[in-house]
Design an enzyme around this catalytic site. Structure first.
Site, PDB file in Angstrom:
ATOM      1  N   LYS A 150       8.029   0.666   5.536  1.00 31.52           N
ATOM      2  CA  LYS A 150       6.917   1.515   5.073  1.00 31.52           C
ATOM      3  C   LYS A 150       5.595   0.939   5.518  1.00 31.52           C
ATOM      4  CE  LYS A 150       4.438   0.032   2.464  1.00 31.52           C
ATOM      5  NZ  LYS A 150       3.564  -0.727   1.564  1.00 31.52           N
ATOM      6  N   THR A 151       4.683   1.686   5.982  1.00 31.58           N
ATOM      7  CA  THR A 151       3.259   1.369   6.094  1.00 31.58           C
ATOM      8  C   THR A 151       2.581   2.407   6.968  1.00 31.58           C
ATOM      9  OG1 THR A 151       1.519  -0.178   6.725  1.00 31.58           O
ATOM     10  CG2 THR A 151       3.546  -0.383   7.985  1.00 31.58           C
ATOM     11  N   ASP A 193       0.062   1.899   8.497  1.00 33.12           N
ATOM     12  CA  ASP A 193      -0.534   1.180   9.636  1.00 33.12           C
ATOM     13  C   ASP A 193       0.296   1.295  10.909  1.00 33.12           C
ATOM     14  OD1 ASP A 193      -2.245   0.459   7.668  1.00 33.12           O
ATOM     15  OD2 ASP A 193      -1.945  -1.697   7.817  1.00 33.12           O
ATOM     16  N   ASP A 228       4.863  -7.741   5.276  1.00 36.42           N
ATOM     17  CA  ASP A 228       4.847  -8.822   4.285  1.00 36.42           C
ATOM     18  C   ASP A 228       5.923  -8.610   3.207  1.00 36.42           C
ATOM     19  OD1 ASP A 228       2.803 -10.336   5.403  1.00 36.42           O
ATOM     20  OD2 ASP A 228       1.243  -9.155   4.422  1.00 36.42           O
ATOM     21  N   ARG A 258       1.241  -5.647  -5.136  1.00 37.94           N
ATOM     22  CA  ARG A 258       1.309  -6.591  -4.016  1.00 37.94           C
ATOM     23  C   ARG A 258       1.746  -7.992  -4.429  1.00 37.94           C
ATOM     24  NH1 ARG A 258      -0.429  -4.598   0.754  1.00 37.94           N
ATOM     25  NH2 ARG A 258      -1.970  -2.921   0.744  1.00 37.94           N
ATOM     26  N   GLY A 315       0.817  -1.215   0.000  1.00 31.91           N
ATOM     27  CA  GLY A 315       0.000   0.000   0.000  1.00 31.91           C
ATOM     28  C   GLY A 315       0.848   1.262   0.000  1.00 31.91           C
TER      29      GLY A 315
END
Ligand code: FBP
Length: 562
Positions: free
Chosen positions: A210-211, A213, A184, A153, A89
Site C-alpha cells: 500500500k502507498t 507514493d 516501512d 505509524r 498513510g
C-alpha cells in the site's frame, strides 16, 4: 461512525458503489482451496545480502510463490483466525483489501474469522481489535479511507514490543497477521515474521503493498495500491488549475504534490495534465543540482514565457524534492542524526530559536551556514520531529514557498539588470491529504480486492514473511497472476535514526525508465506552450476505456515486459 448503504448519511454514489462487485483474477475465482502454491527459486535481497541474511536467518532466501490451478481442500478443513492491520498513510482501497481477505477466508471455510487491529500497529500491542463480520464489511466495500479500523505509524521494534505482539497474537489464538502498509510497514512485517519464527511460533505474517507514493514496487510488485486513485484525484485538481491559468492568464501556480521520497506521483500527474514545469527529485539528485541551479532553471522558463507576454503557468513540485537537493540532503541527514542523538536536550528547550541555535552550533560550518541562510519557517520545519521510522516529515515542509521566495529575489535581480520585464504573481498549493482517502477507482477497487483475497490464500497456505503479489496489471483483471514475494528479497541496509537498518528499498523514479524518458521528450514543448490536459474526475460508471484506465506509469513501465 460507520454508515450503511441504507443509511441516510450515505451518498448516492456510495450506495451505488457499494454494489460494485470487484473483478477477481480467474485463478482465485473458485476460492483459496482451488489454488496450489508453486515454489520458485530461492531468492536474495536486492543488496547487502550478507547483512540482511544475518538479520533474518529464518526467513531469508525463501522462494517466490505463484498460485496455479489445483485443489488443496486441506486448507479449508480447520477454521482459522486471521487479524489485519492498516499501517501508515491512508491509500484508496484499504477497505477492499479487508473485504477481499474476508471473502477469501469465508470461501475456504465459513467458520474462519477475521479481526481488525484498531489504530494501526499500536492496536497489536494493546490487543485492541474488533471482529470484521460480513455484515460490518458491507457498507465499507469499494469506499475510500481506513476508517473501518483506522491506521497508525507505530513501529514495533524493541524486544519488549516484539514479545508483546507475539504474546497478544498467541493468547488470542491468531493464525495469521496481515499487515497492509508501505515500505516501512512491510519492513516491520518482515521483522515480525522473523521474530515469530525465531520464537518457535507458526503464526504467519503477510504484507500487502500500500502507498499512494507508488514507491513500493519492483519486478514482482508492479504498483502499490492507491497510486492510481490518488494521481487521478490530483490530476483532476491540477487540470482544473491549468484551465484557470489559461483562462485568467495572470498567475504562476506552484503545486507541491505528495510523495514522501519518490517523484512518481508528480511525474504521473505531469503526464496526465502537461504543466509548464515539472521538477523531478531524482533528476535533481542525478544532476547534483543545487538550490541555486533549480532556481536558475525555473527563472529561465519564467523569463522566456514573459518575453512572449505569458506571465502565467503551472509548476509541479514533488514533496520529496527537498531531500534530493544534494546540499539539503546532507543537511537533513546531519539533522536526523543530531535530533536522534540530542533528543532529550532538545525536548527540554523552550523555543524554536534556542533549538535552532543549539543545532547550528553542532553542525559542520558549511551546513551551519546553509541552515542560517534558509527562511526561518523552512528551517523550523526541517527541525520538526521525525516519524517513528526516522523519516523527515516532508509533508510539513513548504518547499513550494521556499522556491517562490527565492525566485522573487532572483527575478528582482534580473529586472534590475534589465533582463526581465514580466510580472510574477504567485499562488501556492499543497495537494496531499486530499488524494489519500478518495473513493477507489475501478482499478484500485479490483486490485485491492484481489490483493486481500490473495493474502487470504497465502495465509491459509501457512506462508510467512511474504508480500501479497498480484501481477500482469496492464491486462484485464481476470487475467492477473497471483502469488507471494519474500519480504527479505526487497531489502537492503539503510541509515535510519543514526543506525544501519535493514529496510525494503524504495523504488525511485528511474531516469532511464520510460515514464521519465517520455516526459523528458515533451517537457520543452509543455514549458513554452499551453498544452494543458484536463482529465476531469474519476469515472465509476461508463465506458470501460474510461472507468478502467490505468496509469501512464504502469503502461510505460510494463510496455516492454511480458
Ligand atoms: P505511506 O508511505 O505510509 O503510505 O504514506 C505516504 C504519505 O502519504 C506521504 O505521501 C506523505 O509524506 C506522508 O504519508 C504523510 O504522513 P502523515 O499521514 O503521517 O502526515
Amino acid at each position: 461512525m460507520a454508515t450503511t448503504s441504507k443509511n441516510q448519511n450515505c451518498s448516492l454514489l456510495q450506495t451505488h458503489r457499494c454494489k460494485y462487485q470487484p473483478v477477481l483474477p480467474d485463478i482465485l475465482k473458485k476460492g483459496p482451496c482451488f489454488v496450489k502454491a508453486k515454489n520458485g527459486k530461492a531468492t536474495q535481497s536486492v543488496a547487502d545480502q550478507a547483512a540482511v541474511k544475518k538479520m533474518f536467518p529464518n526467513t531469508y532466501g525463501m522462494p517466490e510463490i505463484t498460485f496455479t490451478k489445483g485443489t488443496n481442500p486441506a486448507i479449508g478443513k480447520k477454521a482459522v483466525k486471521v487479524a489485519v492491520v492498516l499501517s501508515g498513510g491512508q491509500a484508496p482501497g484499504g477497505h477492499n483489501v479487508i473485504a477481499g481477505l474476508l471473502d477469501g477466508l469465508k470461501k475456504a471455510n465459513a467458520k474462519n474469522k477475521l479481526y481488525g487491529f484498531l489504530g494501526g500497529p499500536s492496536g497489536i500491542l494493546q490487543a485492541d481489535w474488533k471482529e470484521i463480520t460480513p455484515k460490518l464489511m458491507e457498507s465499507y466495500r469499494n469506499t475510500g479511507g481506513f476508517d473501518l479500523i483506522q491506521s497508525g505509524r507505530t513501529k514495533i521494534e524493541t524486544e519488549e514490543q516484539l514479545a508483546q505482539a507475539l504474546e497478544n497474537l498467541k493468547k488470542n489464538k491468531v493464525n495469521a497477521l496481515v499487515i497492509v502498509g508501505g515500505d516501512d510497514s512491510n519492513t516491520n512485517a518482515g521483522v515480525l515474521a522473523e521474530y515469530f519464527k525465531q520464537h518457535g511460533s507458526d503464526i504467519s505474517v503477510i504484507g500487502v503493498p500500500k502507498t499512494i507514493d507508488g514507491d513500493l514496487k519492483n519486478d514482482k510488485i508492479e504498483t502499490s495500491f492507491g497510486f492510481d486513485t490518488a494521481t487521478k484525484i490530483y490530476a483532476e485538481m491540477v487540470g482544473n488549475i491549468c484551465r484557470d491559468v489559461n483562462s485568467a492568464r495572470k498567475y504562476w501556480h506552484f503545486v507541491r504534490l505528495m510523495g514522501r521520497s519518490a517523484s512518481h506521483i508528480t511525474l504521473e500527474v505531469a503526464h496526465k495534465t502537461h504543466p509548464n514545469i515539472t521538477l523531478v527529485g531524482e533528476e535533481v539528485l542525478a544532476k547534483k543540482m543545487t538550490l541555486k541551479q533549480i532556481i536558475d532553471y525555473l527563472a529561465g522558463i519564467i523569463v522566456a514565457r514573459a518575453k512572449q507576454g505569458k506571465n502565467f503557468g503551472v509548476v509541479l513540485v514533488p514533496e520529496g524534492l527537498i531531500e534530493f537537493i544534494p546540499e539539503m540532503k546532507s543537511l537533513i541527514a546531519a539533522l536526523n542524526d543530531l535530533l536522534a542523538d540530542h533528543e532529550a536536550e532538545l525536548a527540554n528547550m523552550s523555543g524554536i530559536d534556542e533549538k535552532k541555535a543549539f543545532i547550528i552550533s553542532k553542525l559542520p560550518a558549511k551546513l551551519a551556514a546553509l541552515m542560517q541562510s534558509l527562511p526561518a519557517g523552512i528551517a523550523a520545519q526541517l527541525m520538526l520531529d521525525r516519524d517513528p521510522h526516522g523519516n523527515v516529515q516532508v509533508s510539513l515542509i513548504e518547499t513550494e514557498k521556499l522556491l517562490v521566495e527565492m525566485l522573487r529575489t532572483k527575478l528582482a535581480d534580473l529586472k534590475k539588470a534589465g533582463k526581465y520585464k514580466g510580472k510574477f504573481s504567485t499562488i501556492t498549493h499543497f495537494f496531499g491529504y486530499e488524494g489519500r482517502c478518495g473513493v477507489p477507482s475501478s482499478f484500485d477497487a479490483n486490485y485491492t480486492y484481489a490483493l486481500g483475497y490473495n493474502a487470504a490464500a497465502l495465509a491459509l497456505n501457512g506462508c510467512n514473511g511474504y508480500l501479497s503479489s498480484v501481477r500482469n496489471l496492464t491486462r484485464k483483471a481476470a487475467q492477473w497472476q497471483c502469488g507471494g514475494v519474500p519480504l527479505t528479497m526487497m531489502m537492503n541496509m539503510e541509515r535510519r535514526k543514526g543506525k544501519d537498518k535493514p529496510v525494503i528499498r524504495k523504488a525511485l523514479v528511474e531516469l532511464n525508465g520510460e515514464p521519465f524518458k517520455q516526459f523528458a521528450k515533451k517537457r520543452e514543448q509543455w514549458a513554452m506552450n499551453e498544452c494543458y490536459q484536463f482529465p476531469g474526475p474519476i469515472q465509476y460508471f461508463g465506458p470501460a476505456e474510461v472507468t478502467d484506465m490505468i496509469t501512464y506509469t504502469l503502461r510505460f513501465e510494463r510496455a516492454n515486459k511480458k
